[in-house]
Design an enzyme around this catalytic site. Structure first.
Site, short mmCIF file in Angstrom:
data_model
loop_
_atom_site.label_atom_id
_atom_site.label_comp_id
_atom_site.label_asym_id
_atom_site.label_seq_id
_atom_site.Cartn_x
_atom_site.Cartn_y
_atom_site.Cartn_z
N HIS A 158 -1.42 1.76 5.24
CA HIS A 158 -1.98 1.77 6.68
C HIS A 158 -1.28 0.88 7.28
CE1 HIS A 158 -6.10 3.90 4.93
NE2 HIS A 158 -5.17 4.68 4.28
N LYS A 190 -6.98 4.51 -5.33
CA LYS A 190 -6.01 5.40 -4.56
C LYS A 190 -4.61 4.28 -5.57
CE LYS A 190 -5.81 7.37 -1.43
NZ LYS A 190 -5.16 9.04 -2.08
N ASP A 233 -5.93 8.56 -8.14
CA ASP A 233 -5.65 9.89 -7.02
C ASP A 233 -4.52 9.14 -6.56
OD1 ASP A 233 -4.29 11.29 -5.22
OD2 ASP A 233 -6.29 10.72 -3.13
N PRO A 234 -3.47 8.94 -7.48
CA PRO A 234 -2.12 8.56 -7.37
C PRO A 234 -1.10 9.71 -5.93
CG PRO A 234 -2.21 9.98 -9.25
CD PRO A 234 -3.19 9.58 -8.82
N HIS A 237 -13.77 14.90 0.31
CA HIS A 237 -12.55 13.84 0.80
C HIS A 237 -12.55 13.21 2.08
CE1 HIS A 237 -8.96 13.60 3.64
NE2 HIS A 237 -8.16 13.86 2.63
N SER A 238 -12.04 11.87 2.52
CA SER A 238 -12.11 10.86 3.13
C SER A 238 -10.99 10.83 3.84
CB SER A 238 -12.83 9.75 3.33
OG SER A 238 -12.62 9.31 3.48
N ASN A 239 -10.89 11.06 5.44
CA ASN A 239 -9.98 9.73 5.50
C ASN A 239 -10.17 8.69 6.51
OD1 ASN A 239 -8.44 12.51 6.20
ND2 ASN A 239 -6.97 10.92 6.25
MG LIG Z 1 -7.23 12.45 -2.40
#
Ligand SMILES: [Mg+2]
Length: 416
Positions: free
Chosen positions: A25, A187, A215-216, A314-316
């Site tokens: 990020h 992640k 979650d790769p 899901h999220s951002n």
């Molecule tokens: Mg994902």
């Protein structure tokens, strides 16, 4: 009630170097804040992505919404499609998944229209979606390998470097202690798969009761994913996007009983059909920012139920308007049986009045006040808009940012 003024404000929010398959990020994340002002003095709010393609789409549509009745969502859709013919996707061509500009722009304005509808009807937004089936919405702790932040110009770091299994477990302890999260998601796709297996096993040891996910983001080949699954059988609640693409997910799905989830290969309604036909996934991640708003997300839940698929969310990186929208949608999605993702604890700013909501046992209350139930803090909005103008970041590029930490970094998906 008619819309008489439309405001779209880009903002930048301080972020920390959270790592993923694509890189890391940047020092800020970008959002767009939507205000729909009506002839009766109400203001409907929306929040979505803030990168160039989304922002340009929002700005192109905004003038065409003058005079819109916020109850007429079909009219909204028509106006969005007319203003954005052949607009393409919101993400760069190198993205692992893309979302149509028309869907993202519609979604943002739809939430703001539903906010107005709820305010006028005197009912919370979830009542417009069929009503809440739960009083609280449960979120999971979102874990990231990360670097110690180097450039503190726009905001401080959180927790410093986390690049080992033990440091990651300490990060999980911090999230669980502070927010009470009852489940955890890593992640992945950042360290060698053996180190990520070790991390998940250490998390299992430290949190024996917490459902765990990893979650790769497509970082593994099918043989690597099978090897990881073999080591983590009985440890994972589900495995999210272990391999890249629908066909690879289908190939893996045929060779394992591990439930596979996705927010990369099923992001449009057509893809639900393809995924079911190929038996590629067992769980689809919902998200009101691209599944055609709140109403589209509810429809996704119905379709998944009919297809025998599970639904997660899901999220951002996001702030409180998005969080409110996620809560209303989650509250009104009967088939949502997993804790929702959220990046929320990774920022410390807010643009809604009343400050940041407090998670209790990882849960947030479903609002009972009309509409979304949030009000804009204009001073905070102006502050983050000024940061947007100062930060000079117009698009997200995790790979470019990664080169500041690992100069010879080369993005590769799958990597292992
Ligand atoms: Mg994902």
């Amino acid at each position: 009630m008619r819309i008489v003024e439309i405001r779209v404000t880009p903002i930048a929010v301080p972020d920390v170097p959270l790592a993923n398959t694509k890189g890391v990020h940047q020092s800020v994340f970008l959002r767009s804040v939507i205000e729909l002002h009506t002839d009766c003095g109400r203001v409907g709010l929306g929040e979505t992505y803030g990168a160039t393609r989304t922002l340009n789409g929002l700005k192109a549509v905004a003038p065409t919404l003058d005079g819109l009745d916020p109850w007429h969502l079909n009219d909204l859709r028509r106006r969005v499609e007319m203003a954005l013919p052949d607009a393409g996707g919101v993400n760069a061509p190198t993205a692992l998944a893309d979302h149509r500009v028309v869907d993202v722009v519609y979604s943002a304005f739809e939430i703001a229209c539903l906010d107005l509808q709820g305010q006028q009807a005197g009912r919370p937004l979830h009542d417009l979606l069929g009503g809440a089936v739960r009083d609280t919405v449960s979120f999971g702790g979102y874990l990231f390998f990360k670097f110690a932040k180097r450039d503190l110009t726009f905001g401080p770091d959180i927790l410093g470097e986390v690049m080992t299994p033990d440091a990651l477990v300490a990060q999980a302890r911090w999230l669980v202690d502070d927010h009470g999260f009852q489940s955890l998601k890593l992640k992945g796709g950042v360290l060698d798969p053996d180190q990520e297996i070790e991390t998940m096993l250490k998390l299992r040891e430290a949190f024996p009761q917490h459902p765990l996910r990893i979650d790769p983001m497509g970082a593994w080949t099918v043989p690597t994913a099978l090897r990881v699954i073999d080591k983590l059988a009985g440890v994972l609640e589900y495995l999210e996007d272990p391999v890249r693409g629908m066909d690879a997910m289908a190939e893996l799905s045929a060779r394992t009983d591990m439930p596979l989830a996705t927010n990369l290969v099923v992001v449009e309604f057509e893809q639900v059909i393809e995924a079911v036909r190929k038996d590629a996934v067992q769980i689809v991640l919902s998200d009101p920012h691209y599944w055609r708003g709140a109403t589209g997300s509810i429809r996704l839940g119905e379709i998944c139920r009919a297809a025998g698929l599970g639904v997660s969310m899901h999220s951002n990186s996001h702030l409180g308007i998005s969080l409110a929208a996620m809560i209303h949608v989650a509250a009104a999605t009967p088939g949502l049986s997993y804790d929702c993702d959220t990046h929320y604890p990774w920022s410390s700013r807010e643009i809604v009045k009343g400050g940041r909501p407090v998670f209790v046992d990882g849960r947030l209350q479903v609002p009972k006040t009309p509409g979304l139930g949030v009000e804009l803090d204009r001073e905070a909005l102006a502050d983050l808009n000024s940061l947007y103008n100062r930060a000079m970041v117009a698009d997200r590029d995790d790979t470019d940012e990664m080169k500041k930490y690992v100069p010879d970094y080369v993005r590769k998906v799958p990597r292992w």
